[in-house]
Design a protein around this motif. Sequence first.
Motif, PDB file in Angstrom:
ATOM      1  N   SER A  41       0.863  -1.192   0.000  1.00  0.00           N
ATOM      2  CA  SER A  41       0.000   0.000   0.000  1.00  0.00           C
ATOM      3  C   SER A  41       0.889   1.228   0.000  1.00  0.00           C
ATOM      4  O   SER A  41       2.093   1.139   0.235  1.00  0.00           O
ATOM      5  CB  SER A  41      -0.830   0.048   1.281  1.00  0.00           C
ATOM      6  N   ALA A  42       0.262   2.391  -0.178  1.00  0.00           N
ATOM      7  CA  ALA A  42       0.987   3.656  -0.058  1.00  0.00           C
ATOM      8  C   ALA A  42       1.382   3.866   1.403  1.00  0.00           C
ATOM      9  O   ALA A  42       0.705   3.389   2.315  1.00  0.00           O
ATOM     10  CB  ALA A  42       0.086   4.787  -0.535  1.00  0.00           C
ATOM     11  N   THR A  47      -2.329   8.360   0.685  1.00  0.00           N
ATOM     12  CA  THR A  47      -3.512   8.436  -0.195  1.00  0.00           C
ATOM     13  C   THR A  47      -4.436   9.578   0.243  1.00  0.00           C
ATOM     14  O   THR A  47      -4.911  10.344  -0.592  1.00  0.00           O
ATOM     15  CB  THR A  47      -4.262   7.082  -0.211  1.00  0.00           C
ATOM     16  N   GLU A  79       1.381   4.206  -4.197  1.00  0.00           N
ATOM     17  CA  GLU A  79       1.885   2.826  -4.119  1.00  0.00           C
ATOM     18  C   GLU A  79       3.203   2.676  -4.883  1.00  0.00           C
ATOM     19  O   GLU A  79       4.025   1.827  -4.559  1.00  0.00           O
ATOM     20  CB  GLU A  79       0.832   1.853  -4.647  1.00  0.00           C
ATOM     21  N   PHE A 141      -3.643  -1.889  -5.198  1.00  0.00           N
ATOM     22  CA  PHE A 141      -4.747  -0.925  -5.360  1.00  0.00           C
ATOM     23  C   PHE A 141      -4.856  -0.359  -6.772  1.00  0.00           C
ATOM     24  O   PHE A 141      -5.658   0.501  -7.024  1.00  0.00           O
ATOM     25  CB  PHE A 141      -4.522   0.165  -4.292  1.00  0.00           C
ATOM     26  N   ARG A 155     -10.851   2.562  -2.137  1.00  0.00           N
ATOM     27  CA  ARG A 155     -10.066   2.630  -0.903  1.00  0.00           C
ATOM     28  C   ARG A 155      -9.927   1.243  -0.275  1.00  0.00           C
ATOM     29  O   ARG A 155     -10.881   0.481  -0.224  1.00  0.00           O
ATOM     30  CB  ARG A 155     -10.707   3.600   0.102  1.00  0.00           C
ATOM     31  N   GLY A 156      -8.735   0.951   0.180  1.00  0.00           N
ATOM     32  CA  GLY A 156      -8.467  -0.336   0.809  1.00  0.00           C
ATOM     33  C   GLY A 156      -8.219  -1.452  -0.185  1.00  0.00           C
ATOM     34  O   GLY A 156      -8.087  -2.624   0.198  1.00  0.00           O
ATOM     35  N   GLY A 157      -8.090  -1.105  -1.478  1.00  0.00           N
ATOM     36  CA  GLY A 157      -8.066  -2.122  -2.538  1.00  0.00           C
ATOM     37  C   GLY A 157      -6.802  -2.952  -2.656  1.00  0.00           C
ATOM     38  O   GLY A 157      -6.780  -3.934  -3.407  1.00  0.00           O
ATOM     39  N   SER A 158      -5.750  -2.618  -1.904  1.00  0.00           N
ATOM     40  CA  SER A 158      -4.525  -3.429  -2.011  1.00  0.00           C
ATOM     41  C   SER A 158      -4.758  -4.874  -1.553  1.00  0.00           C
ATOM     42  O   SER A 158      -4.100  -5.799  -2.049  1.00  0.00           O
ATOM     43  CB  SER A 158      -3.400  -2.830  -1.169  1.00  0.00           C
TER      44      SER A 158
HETATM   45  N1  ASP Z   1      -3.596   3.267  -0.478  1.00  0.00           N
HETATM   46  C1  ASP Z   1      -4.967   2.910  -0.731  1.00  0.00           C
HETATM   47  C2  ASP Z   1      -5.851   3.456   0.378  1.00  0.00           C
HETATM   48  O1  ASP Z   1      -5.369   4.115   1.284  1.00  0.00           O
HETATM   49  C3  ASP Z   1      -5.168   1.428  -0.919  1.00  0.00           C
HETATM   50  C4  ASP Z   1      -4.863   0.552   0.286  1.00  0.00           C
HETATM   51  O2  ASP Z   1      -4.191   0.997   1.216  1.00  0.00           O
HETATM   52  O3  ASP Z   1      -5.290  -0.618   0.284  1.00  0.00           O
HETATM   53  O4  ASP Z   1      -7.042   3.260   0.346  1.00  0.00           O
END
Ligand code: ASP
Length: 430
Positions: A41-42, A47, A79, A141, A155-158
């Motif tokens: 992830s970032a 993000t 990322e 992501f 969001r959260g896609g990693s």
């Molecule tokens: N960096 C993206 C986010 O903050 C994806 C992730 O962290 O999964 O949503």
Amino acid sequence: MALLVQKYGGTSVGSPERIQAVAARVARARRRGDDVVVVVSAMGHTTDELIDLARNVAGHDDCVHEHPREMDMLLSAGERISMALLAMAIREAGADARSLTGSQAAIITDAWHTSARIVEVRADRVRETVEGGCVAIVAGFQGVSTTREITTLGRGGSDTTAVALARALGADRCEIYTDVDGIFTCDPRRVPDARIIPRISHDEMVELAQSGAQVMHARAVDLGARTPALDIRVLSSFVTGPDEDDPTRGTLITDDPMVREDQVVTGLASARGYAKLLLHALPAGMRTPTEMLGALADAGVSVDMVTESPQADGRVLLQLTVRGDDLARAREIAAQVAARLGGGGAMDERTGLSRIALVGRGMSGRPGVYAQAFRALMDAGVKVEAVSTSSISITLLVPSDQEDEALRALHDGFTLAAQAEAPAAAAVAG
Ligand code: ASP
Ligand code: ADP
Ligand code: MG
């Protein structure tokens, strides 16, 4: 020798020291002889910061709708930073590593900017990298669309990138490293009494994730649930010492969960930002809900809970819950439909509501779960605004300023802390 897919979230790569700690773990796995694909992830809040930057430049908050393509270009940069830094750190730790963007790793998505879905993973390049003795670091992501545009997965896609890669590569293990010890009976930051769930089914985890348990991206679990199901282990990247390489720590999301006969609720999740619309004095009969729900659906307003109750004058009261962001549109459409149906026109609303989900395979067909939930909430002085149910969940709408109290009351009421602590011997596979 095993093929591992390991995903590290934002906090886990949030500083140079955290990146070095991840690199040390990956290099150790290489020395053991394992092949490793890492999804990152970032870093930290990157993000969020990029979104703020876009809003400041645009001068408004609606960049996702006004500039979807450019938002994906921007957000995918987060990322890229962490993948390159992690590749350097792994090389410094003595193993070979190469970073790949989602596009280079051939994560192919549909063209839906900012919430694209993966349609295919052509894992050849990742596989070749690994077969060449290198750790492949893949930016989470993000992907490339069938029209060759850069996309992001929401969001959260990693987590979803990791599960999709694990599937495409036929990985032996898929591990999601995060900043808590695993999946808990409730967000441990909200309910201090929450306990780790050692094993949970995919369907329960999908329900928890969709209901606000941010620890896993719901689509990642959904992808893991497809046949043949893929086990996903969720664990902390912060554990050091002898337990660090314990293959059984954290939570296993699996189709073979340990189910105890007396376990009704497995976990709780909640989300803010809901509203309720009360439409009074509508004509009784099927035409009312049918037309109302149809018009709202046509306008893209998703309705979460619906109840219809008779009034003394033979007309009905229709209550609908919607996301707070959709309230203005829902109100406007409801007024139009009510006028068309010859309704009384009176309309009320409640805002500032939270949706709490009680999730558990064990509640299916079991009487008394509602009663137990209501008793716990009544004793805590929490007002329930609406309820609905599915085969493995009950959802309740409560005022957001009582959300934490409600979670704690339900956690206590269903004795979730004691249940998760029960020795494994008391559990049976099911
Ligand atoms: N960096 C993206 C986010 O903050 C994806 C992730 O962290 O999964 O949503
Ligand atoms: P990452 O950056 O590693 O992807 P996230 O912030 O997306 O991590 O998810 C981890 C967070 O999810 C935890 O810090 C925790 O506060 C929250 N969370 C919500 N519900 C749960 C739950 N049931 N179990 C564990 N963590 C939860
Ligand atoms: Mg996450």
